[in-house]
Design an enzyme around this catalytic site. Sequence first.
Site, PDB file in Angstrom:
ATOM      1  N   HIS A 142      14.965   4.360   9.263  1.00 37.98           N
ATOM      2  CA  HIS A 142      15.502   3.804  10.632  1.00 37.98           C
ATOM      3  C   HIS A 142      17.187   3.908  10.510  1.00 37.98           C
ATOM      4  O   HIS A 142      17.790   3.462   9.420  1.00 37.98           O
ATOM      5  CB  HIS A 142      15.046   2.629  10.856  1.00 37.98           C
ATOM      6  CG  HIS A 142      13.474   2.528  11.104  1.00 37.98           C
ATOM      7  ND1 HIS A 142      12.761   1.640  10.764  1.00 37.98           N
ATOM      8  CD2 HIS A 142      12.926   3.665  11.984  1.00 37.98           C
ATOM      9  CE1 HIS A 142      11.618   1.982  11.118  1.00 37.98           C
ATOM     10  NE2 HIS A 142      11.499   2.937  11.810  1.00 37.98           N
ATOM     11  N   CYS A 160      15.345  -6.268   9.818  1.00 32.72           N
ATOM     12  CA  CYS A 160      13.976  -5.431  10.266  1.00 32.72           C
ATOM     13  C   CYS A 160      12.959  -6.541  10.870  1.00 32.72           C
ATOM     14  O   CYS A 160      12.437  -6.295  11.706  1.00 32.72           O
ATOM     15  CB  CYS A 160      13.295  -4.710   9.202  1.00 32.72           C
ATOM     16  SG  CYS A 160      14.091  -3.233   8.574  1.00 32.72           S
ATOM     17  N   GLU A 212      10.844   4.344  17.632  1.00 28.65           N
ATOM     18  CA  GLU A 212      10.603   3.264  16.757  1.00 28.65           C
ATOM     19  C   GLU A 212      11.413   1.925  17.008  1.00 28.65           C
ATOM     20  O   GLU A 212      11.797   1.334  16.438  1.00 28.65           O
ATOM     21  CB  GLU A 212      11.084   3.833  15.530  1.00 28.65           C
ATOM     22  CG  GLU A 212      10.230   4.815  15.038  1.00 28.65           C
ATOM     23  CD  GLU A 212       9.346   4.774  14.077  1.00 28.65           C
ATOM     24  OE1 GLU A 212       9.406   3.857  13.073  1.00 28.65           O
ATOM     25  OE2 GLU A 212       8.114   5.554  14.019  1.00 28.65           O
ATOM     26  N   ALA A 236       0.986  -1.208  -0.112  1.00 30.35           N
ATOM     27  CA  ALA A 236      -0.157  -0.120   0.154  1.00 30.35           C
ATOM     28  C   ALA A 236       0.825   1.282  -0.060  1.00 30.35           C
ATOM     29  O   ALA A 236       0.415   2.410  -0.373  1.00 30.35           O
ATOM     30  CB  ALA A 236      -0.930  -0.029   1.207  1.00 30.35           C
ATOM     31  N   GLY A 237       2.294   1.248   0.138  1.00 33.47           N
ATOM     32  CA  GLY A 237       2.919   2.372   0.142  1.00 33.47           C
ATOM     33  C   GLY A 237       2.793   3.281   1.301  1.00 33.47           C
ATOM     34  O   GLY A 237       2.969   4.532   1.188  1.00 33.47           O
ATOM     35  N   ARG A 290       1.433   1.927  11.835  1.00 42.29           N
ATOM     36  CA  ARG A 290       2.327   1.577  12.938  1.00 42.29           C
ATOM     37  C   ARG A 290       1.846   1.793  14.274  1.00 42.29           C
ATOM     38  O   ARG A 290       2.120   1.247  15.052  1.00 42.29           O
ATOM     39  CB  ARG A 290       3.706   1.667  12.239  1.00 42.29           C
ATOM     40  CG  ARG A 290       4.012   1.316  10.987  1.00 42.29           C
ATOM     41  CD  ARG A 290       5.478   0.647  11.072  1.00 42.29           C
ATOM     42  NE  ARG A 290       5.343  -0.626  11.901  1.00 42.29           N
ATOM     43  CZ  ARG A 290       6.489  -1.189  11.778  1.00 42.29           C
ATOM     44  NH1 ARG A 290       7.704  -0.688  11.283  1.00 42.29           N
ATOM     45  NH2 ARG A 290       6.639  -2.257  12.535  1.00 42.29           N
ATOM     46  N   ASN A 341       8.853  -4.027   0.407  1.00 43.55           N
ATOM     47  CA  ASN A 341       8.038  -3.300   1.247  1.00 43.55           C
ATOM     48  C   ASN A 341       8.934  -2.578   2.152  1.00 43.55           C
ATOM     49  O   ASN A 341       8.283  -1.734   3.312  1.00 43.55           O
ATOM     50  CB  ASN A 341       6.998  -4.178   2.048  1.00 43.55           C
ATOM     51  CG  ASN A 341       5.787  -3.491   2.085  1.00 43.55           C
ATOM     52  OD1 ASN A 341       5.420  -2.403   1.255  1.00 43.55           O
ATOM     53  ND2 ASN A 341       4.505  -4.529   2.525  1.00 43.55           N
ATOM     54  N   ARG A 359      11.994   9.889  12.515  1.00 44.91           N
ATOM     55  CA  ARG A 359      10.982   8.868  13.446  1.00 44.91           C
ATOM     56  C   ARG A 359      11.257   8.932  14.659  1.00 44.91           C
ATOM     57  O   ARG A 359      10.778   8.610  15.668  1.00 44.91           O
ATOM     58  CB  ARG A 359      10.669   7.514  12.604  1.00 44.91           C
ATOM     59  CG  ARG A 359      10.286   7.922  11.160  1.00 44.91           C
ATOM     60  CD  ARG A 359       9.767   6.574  10.506  1.00 44.91           C
ATOM     61  NE  ARG A 359       9.526   6.748   9.319  1.00 44.91           N
ATOM     62  CZ  ARG A 359       9.068   5.411   8.535  1.00 44.91           C
ATOM     63  NH1 ARG A 359       9.055   4.457   9.206  1.00 44.91           N
ATOM     64  NH2 ARG A 359       8.863   5.878   7.196  1.00 44.91           N
ATOM     65  N   ASN A 365      10.887  -3.154  15.238  1.00 40.23           N
ATOM     66  CA  ASN A 365      10.404  -1.833  15.859  1.00 40.23           C
ATOM     67  C   ASN A 365       9.338  -2.177  17.066  1.00 40.23           C
ATOM     68  O   ASN A 365       8.482  -1.369  17.218  1.00 40.23           O
ATOM     69  CB  ASN A 365       9.736  -1.187  14.592  1.00 40.23           C
ATOM     70  CG  ASN A 365      10.258  -0.956  13.401  1.00 40.23           C
ATOM     71  OD1 ASN A 365      10.105  -1.384  12.270  1.00 40.23           O
ATOM     72  ND2 ASN A 365      11.227  -0.207  13.657  1.00 40.23           N
ATOM     73  N   ILE A 384      11.796   4.115   0.665  1.00 39.79           N
ATOM     74  CA  ILE A 384      11.865   4.273  -0.821  1.00 39.79           C
ATOM     75  C   ILE A 384      11.327   3.164  -1.166  1.00 39.79           C
ATOM     76  O   ILE A 384      10.500   3.008  -2.109  1.00 39.79           O
ATOM     77  CB  ILE A 384      13.305   4.600  -1.056  1.00 39.79           C
ATOM     78  CG1 ILE A 384      13.728   5.829  -0.778  1.00 39.79           C
ATOM     79  CG2 ILE A 384      13.348   4.445  -2.554  1.00 39.79           C
ATOM     80  CD1 ILE A 384      13.380   7.057  -0.949  1.00 39.79           C
ATOM     81  N   ALA A 385      11.865   1.846  -0.728  1.00 36.94           N
ATOM     82  CA  ALA A 385      11.303   0.683  -1.373  1.00 36.94           C
ATOM     83  C   ALA A 385       9.576   0.467  -1.127  1.00 36.94           C
ATOM     84  O   ALA A 385       8.891   0.043  -2.338  1.00 36.94           O
ATOM     85  CB  ALA A 385      11.673  -0.419  -0.664  1.00 36.94           C
TER      86      ALA A 385
END
Length: 429
Positions: free
Chosen positions: A239, A356, A170, A17-18, A136, A350, A203, A108, A24-25
């Site tokens: 991050h 991560c 985060e 869903a961006g 998030r 994503n 963040r 996170n 960027i990805a």
Amino acid sequence: MIEVNFDGIIGPTHNYAGLSIGNIASATNAGDVSAPRLAALQGIGKMRRTMALGLRQGIFLPHVRPNTDWLRTLGFVGDDAEVLASAWASDRALIANAMSASAMWTANAGTVSPSSDTADGLCHISVANLSTMPHRASEAAQTERQLRLAFADPRFFRIHSPVPAPFGDEGAANFMRLTSQAGHGAVEMFVYGEGNAGGFPSRQHRTASEAVARRHGIDPARTLLVRQSDAAIAAGAFHNDVVAVSNGHVLFAHEHAFANPAALRSAVQALIPDAVMIEVPADRVSLHTAIRTYLFNSQLVTLPDGGMALILPAEARDDETVWMWLGELVACNGPIRQLEVADVRESMRNGGGPACLRLRVQVDPDALAAIDPRFLLDETVCARIERVIAREWPETIAPDDLGDPRLWERCTAARQALVAALGFGPDEI
């Protein structure tokens, strides 16, 4: 101390869903068709690989999705189907947020200080508020429920609720820890940003990092507050773990990861004289290339024989410049001696690499025995999870599928099947 990597099982609603500004990805692949089943199996495959290396592995479960409770706080009423249908008709972006599988990135989930670092000798875990992004920010309550269940024994663990939401936190994605080679005298490093850089938000707030360090009872003399460089944030390092990673006495980072690398180097060497700082020069691997390949979003781990390995995304191997530099690194007889490649392309598309997907928790043997065993992984449990995924997870999700009641029902049933297969009660987690 024993390190356990807790990976998030990638949920059945994994989609593109961006939603993540500055990632960027995530932005590049927004609107593409995702493959939730493949994504989850790739994640389990990485966990199998870490276990094969002799490392301890844990899991966290996907969150309840669609998140109808969150939608109800926005004024939608009725049963779950009515809430979802109303939200889809009103604002499709709300459904995208309510369907996000981003809790799979457990780096996170929170920040972890092992018992050897804290004033009271307990392992402290602060749940991250993730307040910058709506998709998030809704995770904290379910994350806290799982952490309190997994680490329930007060003899060894203390769980802290999130820092207040105005102060963005985060979690471990902006946290690093170094120790001497003898394993004593740890330094905890909290990496934060300031303002916006290149139109992208910072963040991790310094205030949140300071609050976590205070709550964990970390010696201020062995706590470093480190500012991330604006250049890294502007380039897509949303991050710190996109441009730096640490393990034991080794800090592995890009030349442009930090605002003042010389000051950081001086502070680390004063506290950990035998620390090794491996800096990748920008003229060998550009910041853009490092972020595109997620070179630094690798798991830097200590193997049972005492050597260190980098568990890298396949994208790092596929880039000739990065792979050549890594070959030279391993050949130079330094602390990093082994390269392991993990295919987590669905997560990478994503915006989340191997690091991560995991939260590191360091415990002594008694504390390890006190962890709820349902959160610990072995080959038998891996096989059980894979069977559920193969049977229940959707093969693909296209953008318009997010409004399909059949998908909502399937994803709900899929998670329920996994929860039951792992021995949790229906209302327990």
